[in-house]
Design an enzyme around this catalytic site. Sequence first.
Site, PDB file in Angstrom:
ATOM      1  N   CYS A 259       0.823  -1.203   0.000  1.00  0.00           N
ATOM      2  CA  CYS A 259       0.000   0.000   0.000  1.00  0.00           C
ATOM      3  C   CYS A 259       0.864   1.263   0.000  1.00  0.00           C
ATOM      4  O   CYS A 259       1.503   1.567  -0.988  1.00  0.00           O
ATOM      5  CB  CYS A 259      -0.980  -0.036   1.174  1.00  0.00           C
ATOM      6  SG  CYS A 259      -2.358   1.128   0.990  1.00  0.00           S
ATOM      7  N   HIS A 351      -3.722  -5.132  -0.154  1.00  0.00           N
ATOM      8  CA  HIS A 351      -3.458  -5.627   1.194  1.00  0.00           C
ATOM      9  C   HIS A 351      -3.521  -7.148   1.240  1.00  0.00           C
ATOM     10  O   HIS A 351      -4.602  -7.726   1.401  1.00  0.00           O
ATOM     11  CB  HIS A 351      -4.490  -5.049   2.183  1.00  0.00           C
ATOM     12  CG  HIS A 351      -4.307  -3.602   2.472  1.00  0.00           C
ATOM     13  ND1 HIS A 351      -4.025  -3.116   3.724  1.00  0.00           N
ATOM     14  CD2 HIS A 351      -4.352  -2.519   1.659  1.00  0.00           C
ATOM     15  CE1 HIS A 351      -3.912  -1.793   3.672  1.00  0.00           C
ATOM     16  NE2 HIS A 351      -4.110  -1.418   2.430  1.00  0.00           N
ATOM     17  N   GLU A 353      -2.686  -9.098   3.550  1.00  0.00           N
ATOM     18  CA  GLU A 353      -2.974  -9.633   4.891  1.00  0.00           C
ATOM     19  C   GLU A 353      -4.453  -9.613   5.231  1.00  0.00           C
ATOM     20  O   GLU A 353      -4.853 -10.108   6.289  1.00  0.00           O
ATOM     21  CB  GLU A 353      -2.214  -8.815   5.942  1.00  0.00           C
ATOM     22  CG  GLU A 353      -2.901  -7.552   6.404  1.00  0.00           C
ATOM     23  CD  GLU A 353      -3.073  -6.496   5.329  1.00  0.00           C
ATOM     24  OE1 GLU A 353      -4.050  -5.731   5.396  1.00  0.00           O
ATOM     25  OE2 GLU A 353      -2.234  -6.426   4.408  1.00  0.00           O
TER      26      GLU A 353
END
Length: 395
Positions: A259, A351, A353
């Site tokens: 990001c 992202h 995660e």
Amino acid sequence: MPTIDRAVLVLEDGSRYPGRAWGARGRTFGEAVFATGMTGYQETLTDPSYAGQIVVMTAPHIGNTGMNDEDPESTRIWVAGYAAHSPSRVASNQRATRTLDDDLERDGVVSIAGLDTRAVTRHLRDKGAMRAAIFSGDDAALSPDEQLALVRESPAMSGRNLSAEVSTPETYTVPATGERIGSVVIVDLGIKAATIAKLAERGFDVHVVPESVTIEELYALEPSAVFYSNGPGDPEASEHHVGLLREVLDRRTPFFGICFGNQLLGRALGFGTYKLPFGHRGINQPVVDLRSGRIGITAHNHGFAVVAPRGGPVETPTGYGQAEVTHVDLNDDVVEGIACLDIPAFSVQYHPESAAGPHDADALFDRFRDMVLAERAGGGSAAIAVETDPTDGAS
């Protein structure tokens, strides 16, 4: 009959959207953006990348599963303000320990409910993200002209460096939970708990350091790798982090950024960044890996992006050898990933995660681990080959 407190969302172009007061009362200012996730509102609220933003939820029903102590991405709510059409009056989930209303009031988040979020979203999509404010309580009684003047006096997102507001004040360490392979230093630009957990699971002792860290302080921790996190703000206002990253790249330490970290790698390599009209925020963005052709549905939260040439490797303007754009967004062709071909460094704009899902990109953490192991075993081309191999499908 209970009294309904009035509230209004005011945009800098003069648009006004009435609703009812929700959460804390008063006034709050920020950049109005919309988030398209159908789930994961607790993760959204506690994501430090949303600092300085008034988040409008496109899903109408928010708060139905309540809040708990397991899902937050940080220790507090970071959004500047929150807007939803139909907040749930009760929390209906066995994991809930309190309601969304409880947390909004506890953290002083001025919010608005009952407004036409579809109309707001369409307006922001057409006109772009813009400065805004929510007025409730006594502030709802201010005249429209007074409210609009206050909005236009508030700071814009462009040019803002918000990293210091969201970063950890001091270094802390999370030990590896998988078989230990080394350590990684995370420069905390707005890190989420899920990212730390993913790296610890891959065998890293995770050292989370303040955004103000110096190169000497960073390398005193003897890292096997360095990681730049997500975070809020304009990458053009983060010269310290760009300079720090260039020193990391000069030492050929394996690097991974997500990001905001992707934007800062782009700038460290000499590419530009720009502000998107309304950004990507949600958990349903299709991204293609240009090398393998695989498509992943991914989670996003960013309002800025990298300007870099597509179509194959190019020489980096700042002299770090060749790099290439590895991923793009299928909705609007925004750059979503960069890989260096002469040093062990890569990044993605989305992202991987994502605790609220989807998990299509989770294998990127495996790729990072393998790159670090290859660097330790043979170094140089071995580590770079891990990232540039298009057959592993980690998109």
